[in-house]
Design a protein around this motif. Structure first.
Motif, mmCIF file in Angstrom:
data_model
loop_
_atom_site.group_PDB
_atom_site.id
_atom_site.type_symbol
_atom_site.label_atom_id
_atom_site.label_comp_id
_atom_site.label_asym_id
_atom_site.label_seq_id
_atom_site.Cartn_x
_atom_site.Cartn_y
_atom_site.Cartn_z
ATOM 1 N N THR A 15 0.828 -1.206 0.000
ATOM 2 C CA THR A 15 0.000 0.000 0.000
ATOM 3 C C THR A 15 0.858 1.249 0.000
ATOM 4 N N ALA A 16 1.932 1.250 0.785
ATOM 5 C CA ALA A 16 2.828 2.406 0.820
ATOM 6 C C ALA A 16 3.420 2.677 -0.547
ATOM 7 N N GLY A 17 3.875 1.620 -1.222
ATOM 8 C CA GLY A 17 4.448 1.806 -2.550
ATOM 9 C C GLY A 17 3.443 2.341 -3.551
ATOM 10 N N ILE A 18 2.225 1.813 -3.501
ATOM 11 C CA ILE A 18 1.165 2.284 -4.405
ATOM 12 C C ILE A 18 0.875 3.760 -4.165
ATOM 13 N N LEU A 19 0.792 4.145 -2.889
ATOM 14 C CA LEU A 19 0.468 5.541 -2.570
ATOM 15 C C LEU A 19 1.634 6.480 -2.866
ATOM 16 N N ILE A 20 2.862 6.006 -2.665
ATOM 17 C CA ILE A 20 4.018 6.829 -3.047
ATOM 18 C C ILE A 20 3.970 7.118 -4.545
ATOM 19 N N ALA A 21 3.716 6.077 -5.338
ATOM 20 C CA ALA A 21 3.624 6.274 -6.781
ATOM 21 C C ALA A 21 2.490 7.231 -7.131
ATOM 22 N N LYS A 22 1.368 7.101 -6.459
ATOM 23 C CA LYS A 22 0.245 8.022 -6.695
ATOM 24 C C LYS A 22 0.674 9.461 -6.449
ATOM 25 N N GLY A 23 1.406 9.690 -5.346
ATOM 26 C CA GLY A 23 1.851 11.042 -5.029
ATOM 27 C C GLY A 23 2.880 11.562 -6.004
ATOM 28 N N LEU A 24 3.827 10.709 -6.394
ATOM 29 C CA LEU A 24 4.873 11.145 -7.321
ATOM 30 C C LEU A 24 4.324 11.404 -8.719
ATOM 31 N N LEU A 25 3.256 10.699 -9.076
ATOM 32 C CA LEU A 25 2.661 10.848 -10.407
ATOM 33 C C LEU A 25 1.555 11.893 -10.460
ATOM 34 N N ALA A 26 1.227 12.490 -9.322
ATOM 35 C CA ALA A 26 0.140 13.467 -9.283
ATOM 36 C C ALA A 26 0.391 14.587 -10.286
ATOM 37 N N GLY A 27 -0.669 14.946 -11.021
ATOM 38 C CA GLY A 27 -0.554 15.962 -12.052
ATOM 39 C C GLY A 27 -0.249 15.391 -13.420
ATOM 40 N N ASP A 28 0.194 14.121 -13.431
ATOM 41 C CA ASP A 28 0.456 13.437 -14.694
ATOM 42 C C ASP A 28 -0.530 12.298 -14.892
ATOM 43 N N VAL A 29 -0.695 11.468 -13.853
ATOM 44 C CA VAL A 29 -1.596 10.324 -13.906
ATOM 45 C C VAL A 29 -2.523 10.383 -12.701
#
Length: 306
Positions: free
Chosen positions: A102-116
């Protein structure tokens, strides 16, 4: 460079009869901060429970989960500096692997914000692909009590609020338990009588957790998995049986070996602690917890902030 911080709760799956279906988010947390870079650097730092056993290279489960999201959305994996402060005990049946995914999924969500844009359905799908089943990752993502199932369109969940009279306490031993070993001890088939028994208790458990905590003892009875796993963790089963004999809704937390007690009020928990001190030779660390209602959170940090 972008930096995000995520916080993910521990979870307890099954809750007795709700095998591979029910999960509860609890107020113990992993907190991770990740920064992305334009090159291929990878720095992983881990503190807290299990830190000495967790890999710090590409095989790290959080890193693999981040990479899984980037591959799914067809984006190049960035360089990463990852710092993890673990609070969730490892190998104790409190969803440590689900928390890492879950942490990895949410980190990716945060890093990709504004793009995906990753909505809740996408988050649960991606987490389930990595974890194998949604019963731990659903409460880790969304908090509260979750019912998880798989439909034609993928894993789904329903979040419910737990009655304020339910007071969890978790007893954590010094030994661990392999989830794969625990699953291997279960028979491939069960009787119709046992299946009907668990269906009735699972339905009752939803009512007990959301409306009628006085029904928790009956509602947490189980015939599908706990007794079969007992020989691999006899002290766990002994504590569950002793607590239930005294009227406590005690269950094996996830695959074990921790024990979850769903007390029907904060005042009852101290008596459960006294029983744990008396009935086994294993020292149990008692954690008086609350139900986490938020689930995993993502916070973006501006460059240079603390």
């Amino acid at each position: 460079m972008r930096t995000v911080t995520v916080t993910v709760p521990a979870t307890s799956a099954n809750l007795g009869p709700g095998f591979d279906t029910l999960g509860l988010a609890l107020s113990v947390y992993d907190t991770l901060t990740a920064s992305s870079f334009d090159d291929d650097r990878l720095v992983v730092e881990v503190t807290g429970p299990g830190a000495d056993e967790i890999p710090t290279d590409e095989s790290n489960l959080v890193v693999r989960s981040i990479a899984h999201v980037y591959a799914d959305v067809d984006r190049p994996m960035p360089g990463l500096h990852l710092h993890a402060e673990n609070g969730v005990p490892h190998g104790r049946g409190l969803g440590s692997s689900g928390a890492a995914v879950t942490a990895g999924i949410l980190i990716a969500k945060g890093l990709l914000a504004g793009d995906v844009d990753l909505d809740d359905d996408a988050l649960l799908r991606l987490a389930t692909e990595l974890e194998g089943h949604p019963d731990n990752v659903a409460p880790a993502l969304f908090g509260g009590l979750t019912i998880a199932w798989t439909a034609e369109r993928g894993p789904r969940h329903k979040k419910l609020l737990v009655h304020r009279g339910v007071a969890p306490v978790v007893f954590v031993p010094g030994f661990t338990m392999s989830t794969s070993l625990a699953r291997s001890l279960q028979p491939p088939h069960v009787s119709r009588e046992d299946a009907v028994f668990n269906v009735s208790r699972s339905a009752l458990l939803i009512a007990a957790l959301t409306q009628s905590p006085e029904l928790l003892l009956d509602a947490t009875d189980d015939r599908l998995h706990q007794d079969y796993r007992g020989p691999a963790m006899p002290e766990t089963l002994r504590l569950v049986q002793a607590l239930r004999a005294e009227g406590f809704a005690a269950v094996v937390s996830g695959a074990g070996p921790s024990v979850l007690v769903l007390a029907d009020g904060p005042g009852a928990r101290q008596r459960a602690v006294e029983i744990a001190d008396d009935v086994t030779d294993t020292p149990w660390q008692a954690h008086m917890l609350a139900v986490d209602v938020q689930g995993g959170t993502v916070r973006e940090r501006a460059e240079g902030s603390t």
